[in-house]
Design a protein around this motif. Structure first.
Motif, PDB file in Angstrom:
ATOM      1  N   GLU A  25       0.922  -1.127   0.024  1.00  0.00           N
ATOM      2  CA  GLU A  25      -0.063   0.040  -0.217  1.00  0.00           C
ATOM      3  C   GLU A  25       0.876   1.367  -0.022  1.00  0.00           C
ATOM      4  O   GLU A  25       0.412   2.276  -0.675  1.00  0.00           O
ATOM      5  CB  GLU A  25      -0.789   0.128   1.362  1.00  0.00           C
ATOM      6  CG  GLU A  25      -1.978  -1.076   1.210  1.00  0.00           C
ATOM      7  CD  GLU A  25      -1.344  -2.162   2.170  1.00  0.00           C
ATOM      8  OE1 GLU A  25      -0.095  -2.558   2.093  1.00  0.00           O
ATOM      9  OE2 GLU A  25      -2.342  -2.940   2.765  1.00  0.00           O
ATOM     10  N   ARG A  26       1.906   1.177   0.636  1.00  0.00           N
ATOM     11  CA  ARG A  26       2.764   2.470   0.941  1.00  0.00           C
ATOM     12  C   ARG A  26       3.544   2.953  -0.409  1.00  0.00           C
ATOM     13  O   ARG A  26       3.344   3.954  -0.673  1.00  0.00           O
ATOM     14  CB  ARG A  26       3.722   2.290   2.170  1.00  0.00           C
ATOM     15  CG  ARG A  26       4.722   3.433   2.297  1.00  0.00           C
ATOM     16  CD  ARG A  26       3.758   4.492   2.837  1.00  0.00           C
ATOM     17  NE  ARG A  26       4.847   5.605   3.250  1.00  0.00           N
ATOM     18  CZ  ARG A  26       4.313   6.980   3.371  1.00  0.00           C
ATOM     19  NH1 ARG A  26       2.894   7.333   3.540  1.00  0.00           N
ATOM     20  NH2 ARG A  26       5.207   7.797   3.800  1.00  0.00           N
ATOM     21  N   SER A  27       3.874   1.893  -1.181  1.00  0.00           N
ATOM     22  CA  SER A  27       4.379   2.083  -2.477  1.00  0.00           C
ATOM     23  C   SER A  27       3.580   2.818  -3.445  1.00  0.00           C
ATOM     24  O   SER A  27       3.804   3.625  -4.084  1.00  0.00           O
ATOM     25  CB  SER A  27       5.301   0.757  -3.014  1.00  0.00           C
ATOM     26  OG  SER A  27       6.321   0.401  -2.011  1.00  0.00           O
ATOM     27  N   ALA A  28       2.236   2.139  -3.337  1.00  0.00           N
ATOM     28  CA  ALA A  28       1.160   2.562  -4.195  1.00  0.00           C
ATOM     29  C   ALA A  28       1.043   3.958  -4.009  1.00  0.00           C
ATOM     30  O   ALA A  28       0.848   4.967  -4.906  1.00  0.00           O
ATOM     31  CB  ALA A  28       0.088   1.944  -4.025  1.00  0.00           C
ATOM     32  N   TYR A  29       0.891   4.438  -2.943  1.00  0.00           N
ATOM     33  CA  TYR A  29       0.505   5.976  -2.147  1.00  0.00           C
ATOM     34  C   TYR A  29       1.718   6.804  -2.645  1.00  0.00           C
ATOM     35  O   TYR A  29       1.652   7.605  -3.422  1.00  0.00           O
ATOM     36  CB  TYR A  29       0.226   5.794  -0.959  1.00  0.00           C
ATOM     37  CG  TYR A  29      -0.069   7.320  -0.516  1.00  0.00           C
ATOM     38  CD1 TYR A  29      -1.369   8.064  -0.751  1.00  0.00           C
ATOM     39  CD2 TYR A  29       0.882   8.278   0.311  1.00  0.00           C
ATOM     40  CE1 TYR A  29      -1.353   9.257  -0.361  1.00  0.00           C
ATOM     41  CE2 TYR A  29       0.742   9.263   0.608  1.00  0.00           C
ATOM     42  CZ  TYR A  29      -0.377  10.077   0.368  1.00  0.00           C
ATOM     43  OH  TYR A  29      -0.893  11.286   0.772  1.00  0.00           O
ATOM     44  N   MET A  30       2.912   6.414  -2.408  1.00  0.00           N
ATOM     45  CA  MET A  30       4.016   7.351  -2.547  1.00  0.00           C
ATOM     46  C   MET A  30       4.280   7.228  -3.883  1.00  0.00           C
ATOM     47  O   MET A  30       4.901   8.486  -4.452  1.00  0.00           O
ATOM     48  CB  MET A  30       5.113   6.596  -1.678  1.00  0.00           C
ATOM     49  CG  MET A  30       4.943   6.637  -0.090  1.00  0.00           C
ATOM     50  SD  MET A  30       4.573   8.374   0.374  1.00  0.00           S
ATOM     51  CE  MET A  30       6.204   9.369   0.138  1.00  0.00           C
TER      52      MET A  30
ATOM     53  N   ASN B 133      -6.411  -2.661  -1.138  1.00  0.00           N
ATOM     54  CA  ASN B 133      -5.767  -1.420  -0.142  1.00  0.00           C
ATOM     55  C   ASN B 133      -4.588  -0.732  -1.228  1.00  0.00           C
ATOM     56  O   ASN B 133      -4.450   0.310  -1.222  1.00  0.00           O
ATOM     57  CB  ASN B 133      -4.930  -2.006   0.968  1.00  0.00           C
ATOM     58  CG  ASN B 133      -6.027  -2.468   2.031  1.00  0.00           C
ATOM     59  OD1 ASN B 133      -7.157  -1.744   1.973  1.00  0.00           O
ATOM     60  ND2 ASN B 133      -5.638  -3.286   2.849  1.00  0.00           N
ATOM     61  N   ILE B 134      -3.728  -1.583  -2.198  1.00  0.00           N
ATOM     62  CA  ILE B 134      -3.092  -0.932  -3.065  1.00  0.00           C
ATOM     63  C   ILE B 134      -3.826   0.049  -4.011  1.00  0.00           C
ATOM     64  O   ILE B 134      -3.199   1.130  -4.066  1.00  0.00           O
ATOM     65  CB  ILE B 134      -2.171  -2.058  -3.747  1.00  0.00           C
ATOM     66  CG1 ILE B 134      -1.094  -2.675  -3.079  1.00  0.00           C
ATOM     67  CG2 ILE B 134      -1.486  -1.493  -4.924  1.00  0.00           C
ATOM     68  CD1 ILE B 134      -0.675  -4.024  -3.310  1.00  0.00           C
TER      69      ILE B 134
ATOM     70  N   TYR C 114      -0.468  13.709  -6.498  1.00  0.00           N
ATOM     71  CA  TYR C 114       0.892  14.274  -6.601  1.00  0.00           C
ATOM     72  C   TYR C 114       1.081  15.387  -5.803  1.00  0.00           C
ATOM     73  O   TYR C 114       0.454  16.390  -5.617  1.00  0.00           O
ATOM     74  CB  TYR C 114       1.045  14.688  -8.105  1.00  0.00           C
ATOM     75  CG  TYR C 114       2.575  14.999  -8.281  1.00  0.00           C
ATOM     76  CD1 TYR C 114       3.493  14.364  -8.190  1.00  0.00           C
ATOM     77  CD2 TYR C 114       2.634  16.120  -9.137  1.00  0.00           C
ATOM     78  CE1 TYR C 114       4.847  14.865  -8.414  1.00  0.00           C
ATOM     79  CE2 TYR C 114       3.697  16.539  -9.594  1.00  0.00           C
ATOM     80  CZ  TYR C 114       4.880  15.969  -9.183  1.00  0.00           C
ATOM     81  OH  TYR C 114       6.011  16.642  -9.457  1.00  0.00           O
ATOM     82  N   ASP C 115       2.423  15.532  -5.161  1.00  0.00           N
ATOM     83  CA  ASP C 115       2.696  16.436  -4.310  1.00  0.00           C
ATOM     84  C   ASP C 115       3.358  17.715  -5.120  1.00  0.00           C
ATOM     85  O   ASP C 115       3.279  18.979  -4.402  1.00  0.00           O
ATOM     86  CB  ASP C 115       3.652  16.067  -3.109  1.00  0.00           C
ATOM     87  CG  ASP C 115       3.222  15.275  -1.948  1.00  0.00           C
ATOM     88  OD1 ASP C 115       1.834  14.975  -2.048  1.00  0.00           O
ATOM     89  OD2 ASP C 115       3.915  14.518  -1.457  1.00  0.00           O
ATOM     90  N   GLY C 116       3.866  17.286  -6.164  1.00  0.00           N
ATOM     91  CA  GLY C 116       4.592  18.541  -6.981  1.00  0.00           C
ATOM     92  C   GLY C 116       5.853  18.925  -6.021  1.00  0.00           C
ATOM     93  O   GLY C 116       6.593  18.120  -5.702  1.00  0.00           O
ATOM     94  N   GLY C 117       5.970  20.333  -6.234  1.00  0.00           N
ATOM     95  CA  GLY C 117       7.198  20.971  -5.355  1.00  0.00           C
ATOM     96  C   GLY C 117       8.574  20.302  -5.797  1.00  0.00           C
ATOM     97  O   GLY C 117       8.920  20.178  -6.905  1.00  0.00           O
ATOM     98  N   ARG C 118       9.333  20.104  -4.830  1.00  0.00           N
ATOM     99  CA  ARG C 118      10.777  19.243  -4.967  1.00  0.00           C
ATOM    100  C   ARG C 118      10.688  18.060  -6.036  1.00  0.00           C
ATOM    101  O   ARG C 118      11.773  17.730  -6.422  1.00  0.00           O
ATOM    102  CB  ARG C 118      11.406  19.062  -3.674  1.00  0.00           C
ATOM    103  CG  ARG C 118      10.856  18.100  -3.013  1.00  0.00           C
ATOM    104  CD  ARG C 118      11.513  17.921  -1.468  1.00  0.00           C
ATOM    105  NE  ARG C 118      10.944  16.894  -0.663  1.00  0.00           N
ATOM    106  CZ  ARG C 118      11.276  15.924  -0.548  1.00  0.00           C
ATOM    107  NH1 ARG C 118      12.180  15.282  -1.355  1.00  0.00           N
ATOM    108  NH2 ARG C 118      10.618  14.685   0.245  1.00  0.00           N
ATOM    109  N   HIS C 119       9.616  17.536  -5.853  1.00  0.00           N
ATOM    110  CA  HIS C 119       9.425  16.241  -6.904  1.00  0.00           C
ATOM    111  C   HIS C 119       9.264  16.505  -8.137  1.00  0.00           C
ATOM    112  O   HIS C 119       9.742  15.508  -8.878  1.00  0.00           O
ATOM    113  CB  HIS C 119       8.067  15.307  -6.228  1.00  0.00           C
ATOM    114  CG  HIS C 119       8.152  15.095  -4.757  1.00  0.00           C
ATOM    115  ND1 HIS C 119       9.178  14.449  -4.226  1.00  0.00           N
ATOM    116  CD2 HIS C 119       7.498  15.579  -3.852  1.00  0.00           C
ATOM    117  CE1 HIS C 119       9.177  14.352  -2.919  1.00  0.00           C
ATOM    118  NE2 HIS C 119       7.938  14.982  -2.752  1.00  0.00           N
TER     119      HIS C 119
END
Length: 142
Positions: free
Chosen positions: A87-92, A116-117, A126-131
């Motif tokens: 799940e964490r990898s899917a979200y991140m 859950n994935i 998407y957070d954007g910014g530095r990414h």
């Protein structure tokens, strides 16, 4: 936003489970499988094509292990994809990489984990910014 789904023969059962889950959550779901059991290459290219039709679409491709569709998706110009089994990898991968396709292996993840994935992926943003620097680099690669 539409969630575009596809699977080869090994992933068909899990794809149908995920499709029902997403429909229960009122997502617009587009299944690229036409009833024929296609090769993961054809299925992944069909999903990527539909995902690329709008900026909001996301894709999920399922086969036995997830590796094959991942390799195909990363060959599509401008497509960022991730093979996920948690799940964490899917979200991140949505939050930091702006991934638009995830791939999963039906022989790796169970039904509840798959749900859950999918939840983490489709509800992530998407957070954007530095990414964005990384995303721009990835988009220039193909």
């Amino acid at each position: 936003m539409a969630i575009v789904l596809g699977a080869d023969k090994a992933g068909e059962r899990l794809k149908e489970l995920i499709k029902a889950y997403l429909q229960e959550k009122n997502f617009d779901v587009l299944d690229v499988n036409d009833g024929a059991q296609e090769d993961f290459v054809d299925v992944t290219l069909a999903v990527a094509s539909k995902v690329n039709e709008t900026d909001d679409n996301l894709g999920i491709v399922i086969d036995a292990y997830g590796a094959g569709p991942f390799m195909v998706a990363t060959k599509v110009k401008g497509m960022i994809a991730a093979e996920v089994s948690d799940e964490r990898s899917a979200y991140m991968t949505r939050a930091h990489n702006n991934a638009r396709i995830i791939t999963m292996g039906a022989e790796i993840v169970g039904d509840e984990l798959a749900k859950n994935i999918v939840k983490g992926f489709v509800e992530g943003h998407y957070d954007g910014g530095r990414h964005q620097i990384r995303v721009d680099m990835l988009n220039k690669m193909c």
